[in-house]
Design an enzyme around this catalytic site. Sequence first.
Site, mmCIF file in Angstrom:
data_model
loop_
_atom_site.group_PDB
_atom_site.id
_atom_site.type_symbol
_atom_site.label_atom_id
_atom_site.label_comp_id
_atom_site.label_asym_id
_atom_site.label_seq_id
_atom_site.Cartn_x
_atom_site.Cartn_y
_atom_site.Cartn_z
ATOM 1 N N GLU A 177 -0.919 -11.191 -17.676
ATOM 2 C CA GLU A 177 -1.868 -10.071 -17.784
ATOM 3 C C GLU A 177 -2.935 -10.133 -16.694
ATOM 4 O O GLU A 177 -4.121 -10.298 -16.967
ATOM 5 C CB GLU A 177 -2.456 -10.042 -19.187
ATOM 6 C CG GLU A 177 -1.369 -9.781 -20.228
ATOM 7 C CD GLU A 177 -1.861 -9.802 -21.660
ATOM 8 O OE1 GLU A 177 -3.015 -9.431 -21.892
ATOM 9 O OE2 GLU A 177 -1.087 -10.211 -22.538
ATOM 10 N N ASN A 196 -8.769 -17.087 -17.314
ATOM 11 C CA ASN A 196 -9.302 -16.018 -18.148
ATOM 12 C C ASN A 196 -9.350 -16.534 -19.580
ATOM 13 O O ASN A 196 -8.374 -16.495 -20.313
ATOM 14 C CB ASN A 196 -8.402 -14.788 -18.035
ATOM 15 C CG ASN A 196 -9.044 -13.582 -18.669
ATOM 16 O OD1 ASN A 196 -9.930 -13.712 -19.509
ATOM 17 N ND2 ASN A 196 -8.600 -12.412 -18.271
ATOM 18 N N SER A 197 -10.509 -17.031 -19.967
ATOM 19 C CA SER A 197 -10.590 -17.758 -21.231
ATOM 20 C C SER A 197 -10.322 -16.850 -22.428
ATOM 21 O O SER A 197 -9.992 -17.318 -23.510
ATOM 22 C CB SER A 197 -11.955 -18.420 -21.358
ATOM 23 O OG SER A 197 -12.943 -17.428 -21.206
ATOM 24 N N HIS A 416 3.980 -6.082 -37.946
ATOM 25 C CA HIS A 416 3.231 -6.816 -36.925
ATOM 26 C C HIS A 416 3.082 -8.271 -37.335
ATOM 27 O O HIS A 416 2.657 -8.568 -38.454
ATOM 28 C CB HIS A 416 1.841 -6.186 -36.733
ATOM 29 C CG HIS A 416 1.076 -6.817 -35.606
ATOM 30 N ND1 HIS A 416 -0.198 -7.290 -35.732
ATOM 31 C CD2 HIS A 416 1.446 -7.063 -34.320
ATOM 32 C CE1 HIS A 416 -0.607 -7.786 -34.555
ATOM 33 N NE2 HIS A 416 0.375 -7.664 -33.692
ATOM 34 N N GLU A 418 1.192 -11.245 -35.676
ATOM 35 C CA GLU A 418 0.380 -11.955 -34.691
ATOM 36 C C GLU A 418 0.436 -13.432 -35.068
ATOM 37 O O GLU A 418 -0.056 -13.818 -36.121
ATOM 38 C CB GLU A 418 -1.066 -11.439 -34.695
ATOM 39 C CG GLU A 418 -2.021 -12.213 -33.790
ATOM 40 C CD GLU A 418 -1.536 -12.309 -32.346
ATOM 41 O OE1 GLU A 418 -1.492 -11.280 -31.669
ATOM 42 O OE2 GLU A 418 -1.194 -13.435 -31.896
ATOM 43 N N HIS A 486 4.479 -9.495 -27.658
ATOM 44 C CA HIS A 486 3.326 -9.473 -26.747
ATOM 45 C C HIS A 486 2.962 -10.915 -26.401
ATOM 46 O O HIS A 486 3.327 -11.831 -27.105
ATOM 47 C CB HIS A 486 2.159 -8.736 -27.396
ATOM 48 C CG HIS A 486 2.299 -7.249 -27.268
ATOM 49 N ND1 HIS A 486 1.277 -6.435 -26.866
ATOM 50 C CD2 HIS A 486 3.374 -6.445 -27.461
ATOM 51 C CE1 HIS A 486 1.704 -5.186 -26.819
ATOM 52 N NE2 HIS A 486 2.974 -5.158 -27.183
ATOM 53 N N GLU A 487 2.272 -11.071 -25.274
ATOM 54 C CA GLU A 487 2.046 -12.411 -24.703
ATOM 55 C C GLU A 487 3.391 -13.149 -24.672
ATOM 56 O O GLU A 487 3.534 -14.258 -25.187
ATOM 57 C CB GLU A 487 0.991 -13.208 -25.500
ATOM 58 C CG GLU A 487 -0.365 -12.572 -25.527
ATOM 59 C CD GLU A 487 -0.448 -11.372 -26.489
ATOM 60 O OE1 GLU A 487 -0.943 -10.312 -26.052
ATOM 61 O OE2 GLU A 487 -0.008 -11.493 -27.629
ATOM 62 N N GLU A 505 5.396 -6.963 -23.849
ATOM 63 C CA GLU A 505 4.217 -6.703 -23.030
ATOM 64 C C GLU A 505 4.438 -7.446 -21.713
ATOM 65 O O GLU A 505 5.307 -7.069 -20.935
ATOM 66 C CB GLU A 505 2.974 -7.160 -23.793
ATOM 67 C CG GLU A 505 1.676 -6.697 -23.173
ATOM 68 C CD GLU A 505 0.488 -7.323 -23.872
ATOM 69 O OE1 GLU A 505 -0.540 -6.660 -23.971
ATOM 70 O OE2 GLU A 505 0.560 -8.491 -24.300
ATOM 71 N N GLU A 511 -4.404 -1.731 -23.361
ATOM 72 C CA GLU A 511 -5.526 -2.310 -24.109
ATOM 73 C C GLU A 511 -6.672 -2.752 -23.196
ATOM 74 O O GLU A 511 -7.831 -2.693 -23.587
ATOM 75 C CB GLU A 511 -5.042 -3.491 -24.955
ATOM 76 C CG GLU A 511 -4.489 -4.641 -24.127
ATOM 77 C CD GLU A 511 -3.810 -5.727 -24.969
ATOM 78 O OE1 GLU A 511 -3.235 -5.391 -26.011
ATOM 79 O OE2 GLU A 511 -3.863 -6.902 -24.575
HETATM 80 C C1 NOJ Z 1 -2.758 -8.644 -28.125
HETATM 81 C C2 NOJ Z 1 -1.759 -7.557 -28.064
HETATM 82 O O1 NOJ Z 1 -1.381 -7.286 -26.739
HETATM 83 C C3 NOJ Z 1 -2.352 -6.341 -28.721
HETATM 84 O O2 NOJ Z 1 -1.493 -5.234 -28.586
HETATM 85 C C4 NOJ Z 1 -2.629 -6.653 -30.166
HETATM 86 O O3 NOJ Z 1 -3.272 -5.548 -30.762
HETATM 87 C C5 NOJ Z 1 -3.539 -7.879 -30.296
HETATM 88 N N1 NOJ Z 1 -3.054 -8.952 -29.501
HETATM 89 C C6 NOJ Z 1 -3.629 -8.354 -31.733
HETATM 90 O O4 NOJ Z 1 -2.399 -8.914 -32.110
HETATM 91 CA CA CA Z 2 -1.968 -8.679 -24.678
#
Ligand code: NOJ
Ligand code: CA
Length: 706
Positions: A177, A196-197, A416, A418, A486-487, A505, A511
Amino acid sequence: MKFIVKIATVFLLIGLVSCNTEPLTTSVASPNSTIKVDVDVNDKGKPFYQVAFNGKTVVTPSFLGFDFKNVEALNDNFKIVKTTTNTFNETWQMPWGEQLDVVNNYNELKVELEETSEEKRKLNVVFKVYDDGIGFRYEFPEQSNLKEVFITEENTEFNLTEDYKTFWIPGDWDIYEHLYSTTKLSEIDTENYKVNSALAQTSIPNKAVNTPVTMVGKDGLHLSFHEAALVDYSGMTLGVDTEKLSLKSILVGSDNQDYKVKQAVPFNTPWRTIQITDNAPDLIESNLIVNLNEPNKLGDVSWFTPMKYTGVWWEMHLGKSSWDYGMEQVDGQWKDTGKAHGRHGATTENVKRFIDFSAKNNIKGVLVEGWNTGWERWIGFEDREGVFDFVTPYPDYDLNEVTRYAKEKGVEIIMHHETSAATQTYEKQQDTAYALMQKYGMHAVKSGYVGKIIPKGEYHHGQYMVNQYNNAAIKAAKYQVAVNAHEPIKATGLRRTYPNIISREGLRGQEFNAWSPDGGNPPEHLPIVAFTRMLAGPIDFTPGIFDIKFDKYKKNNQVNTTLAQQLALYVVIYSPVQMAADLVEHYEANPKPLQFIKDVGVDWEKTKVLNGEVGDYVTIARKERNTENWFVGSITDENAREITIDFDFLDDNGTYSATIYKDAKDAHWNDNPTALDIETQTITKDSKLTLRLAEGGGVAISLQKQ
Ligand code: NOJ
Ligand code: CA
């Protein structure tokens, strides 16, 4: 007659796979002969290859080899013991994608090397040479003197001949990113990219870049370096020698071991790839990366269908609502202690609003973030293991009711997960979490890996994590779940083998425009992304922000494109899941541009890249599967420009009603981003249109066949 045809076919097939072992062949050309690769060993037995394009050398002799922790390196003292050539030509079909039919046509050269020393260790290098580039990989064949390797470095070189204009991001071991830099190859310097902390711990060995890295030469030569089929191995960054104008592999490591890759022999490395074209559009049309992956191992994946989606998402990034509910952990259990702040986004009621809106607007999915317990401790905490679980909703989110309501409206909820990079917590729960999804008829999950990897010392792009991402997808497939990470680790075409790997991503997405202290993604970002990151595979960029300035929420942030460009991104950026990212109220206030999102396809029969220059602009036309409709998107950087679209790609005798969403005369990404003109015209194969794109602008066209 039939018999003769059959015999002919048999001969043809034999011809196609004809092997040639004597004498040694050390050259191979692409089917149309534009690209040629030579392989040999030098007087010290060091293996090398070189590449020519249209008779001109583009990669000068470049060495190949490995350093190991446990045993002596494999860099020299080799002789070639055998070579094999092969020709391959097939057309395979993508279950979803940028096009239905993919031609996979290459000539192959396999070079078998053996050490001249006592040990006689063996290493093979296989080259596949296509008309749009090359891929090569190392194969460690079964042998008695090498049973297991601990690779400390892979020594693959790419020695170049020109100080190319290069589009690059740093060789960060954790995150892609970053904003792209455009410099000469000789001026690459990653020093300016500090840790980028907010994102993750970062290791960038000096002057290394991540892939895909794309280069443009003075005579119009275009090169892009990447890898394909990254499986059970570390991601490859490319160290840059700015004096010699050469690149060399630097694998992503780990702080927990003194090696970078551990593998039992036999095994194959990922493919090292160079896309080679004489113009920018052909880079995007190239299928080299997917072609170098193995065919579909999952079979029928029709339980996943490409879709547009909305979701409880942008509102958290704007600060309108929050992921967390306001719970506390008491004795390891999340408790509603009555301190809820009342700003929680993922409530049953709010999600129903998105379901209603999606159902009304031909949008099939709704993503819900912040639905499960744990968000109070998800970021900035050292100890994130055991925090999230992936089955327990917050008290104000009724999963049963939401999924029932969604089904009634013909909408699918996107799950989702995370993980906050707490990998062991996620791994342990995957079966239960995916089984829950299956029970509720959810077929897509967006996963996330924000933060430093736990176990500490591992990096997002190292072998440990490559296996985490791949294993999660393979496991998810068993529950008919498709994954949008993502990540993530970079895309390397594995979607061919596991078509439930739908998107990811792996770039600075939308974002960043909501909160990045550096002002978000500049207008040149996406015209670079289209020719770099997008060559790797589908991108979950999340376009479609209509309230470009969102001053109500954030005075110091904005999207740095026009509204017309936000629409164009549905065609330019490819993904089988494409978000309509803005808030429902912002769409409802703008029904005219919303019509484009409603109409635009998300799964394509054909893709044609009509024009473009890396970092400047690009125009793409895509034909929707199962309809006769075409869509065109064009975007530009901070410079306004005129483009001419020749519609000769349309079907013969077809008449199309075209709705053109274009920048108004005075539109500008900063001064007047929402100034949009909408026009309707009749278009045929013979039509040509000249259109002006504003600074940071674009145009989106929907062509409905009459
Ligand atoms: C980073 C993700 O790229 C983003 O889309 C998401 O909303 C947040 N993390 C929370 O999971
Ligand atoms: Ca992200």
